[in-house]
Write an enzyme that holds these catalytic residues in place. Structure first.
Site, mmCIF file in Angstrom:
data_model
loop_
_atom_site.group_PDB
_atom_site.id
_atom_site.type_symbol
_atom_site.label_atom_id
_atom_site.label_comp_id
_atom_site.label_asym_id
_atom_site.label_seq_id
_atom_site.Cartn_x
_atom_site.Cartn_y
_atom_site.Cartn_z
ATOM 1 N N TYR A 56 70.484 -4.249 -66.114
ATOM 2 C CA TYR A 56 70.205 -4.186 -64.683
ATOM 3 C C TYR A 56 69.973 -2.746 -64.236
ATOM 4 C CZ TYR A 56 72.026 -8.969 -64.596
ATOM 5 O OH TYR A 56 72.249 -10.300 -64.836
ATOM 6 N N HIS A 120 73.149 -11.072 -73.877
ATOM 7 C CA HIS A 120 72.263 -11.249 -72.727
ATOM 8 C C HIS A 120 70.921 -11.886 -73.105
ATOM 9 C CE1 HIS A 120 70.740 -9.175 -68.771
ATOM 10 N NE2 HIS A 120 70.718 -10.498 -68.711
#
Length: 324
Positions: A56, A120
């Site tokens: 992110y 992820h």
């Protein structure tokens, strides 16, 4: 705020968790002061769970959290991050990178341990590496005391079913799969309950599909999906309500999920969510909206390697619009 147990971890998470992707400028430029205030509003409002990722903002989300977390008592919050994805098309799930990524995340956030670490978006890689190399490497980080619990995150349901069957995981994080439009994550509930795995839901708004906001350019929704979702939003407005409010209340209400994660760099938006949770959900309106959304129920989009995708009609998705 109400909390729920996270599988057999011994952790009780707030039913609404704060997603920190936005504060890392993953979607737009943000005011840093406002972004940090959004996190404080969440914590002060009873949200005890923060979720972030090395991906992110390409590390910016973790760095932003590092500006505030050292000042907050560690027992006030639980924290998860993710590793393995570092840029849109850059994945590295090697054991070497696991150890490096954990240390980098700890340094960025200026903390001494991470409660949960997820691999992820594993649908983009050969999952054999996840089970044989990545998760065992993460388990070694648990033994070192740097991480408490480990798991996987991603989009297709198939990757979670495979992980439950083949891997030693404590927690799972699924997104876009328990909303007013898509309830495919319910398939995971009995599987997780059987093994004591904690299950977390994320993205109740389905990347703005279930809001009145314009969809971002990158959204995968087909014209038919957009049309039906807009009709549902208009119906809510005609009843004096907001589809985003209904979407949040609906996703949070299901007790099979320990928490529902969503985030914003706007503190007023976070305050609004907290207010909505204090209001009763309009069950009649829910039924009406679900009926409107039936033509796109369990619509999904294509993501990751073909072998990791879900079958087109799994979960009852409608043929012809099931994928984009």
């Amino acid at each position: 705020m109400q909390t729920r147990p996270l599988g057999r971890t011994g952790i009780d998470l707030s039913i609404l968790g704060f997603g920190a992707s936005s504060i890392g400028q993953e979607f737009r430029q943000v005011d840093m002061g406002e972004a940090l205030r959004a996190v404080h509003v969440a914590l002060d409002g009873g949200m005890n769970y923060i979720d972030t990722a090395a991906y992110y903002g390409r590390g910016m989300s973790e760095i932003m959290l590092g500006r505030m977390l050292p000042e907050i008592p560690r027992d006030r919050y639980f924290l998860s991050t993710k590793l393995g994805r570092y840029a849109p098309q850059h994945f590295d799930f090697s054991a070497k990178r696991v150890a490096e990524s954990i240390d980098v995340s700890l340094e960025r956030m200026r903390i001494d341990h991470i409660d949960m670490v997820f691999c992820h978006d594993i649908e983009f890689v050969d999952t054999k590496q996840i089970y044989e190399e990545t998760l065992p490497a993460l388990r070694r980080e648990v033994e070192k005391g740097k991480v408490r619990f480990i798991g996987v995150s991603g989009y297709p349901m198939q990757i979670f079913k495979e992980a439950i069957a083949k891997a030693d995981v404590d927690v799972l994080l699924t997104y876009n799969h328990y909303t007013l439009q898509n309830d495919m994550a319910l398939q995971l509930v009995p599987l997780c309950e059987e093994k004591g795995i904690g299950l977390i839901n994320a993205a109740p708004f389905s990347a703005r599909l279930l809001t009145n906001a314009p969809l971002p350019q990158w959204h995968n929704a087909t014209p038919e999906v957009r049309k039906v979702a807009a009709a549902a939003a208009a119906h809510c407005e005609s009843k004096g309500s907001d589809i985003a409010k209904l979407a949040l209340q609906y996703s949070v209400a299901n007790e099979s999920f320990a928490s529902c994660v969503t985030g914003s760099a706007n503190p007023d938006r976070v305050s609004q969510w907290l207010q909505w949770l204090d209001e009763p959900m309009d069950e009649t309106l829910v039924a009406e909206v679900l009926e409107i959304l039936k033509p796109i129920h369990n619509w999904i989009y294509t993501v990751g390697l073909p072998e990791n995708e879900d079958p087109i009609n799994e979960g009852g998705a409608n043929e012809g619009i099931a994928k984009s």
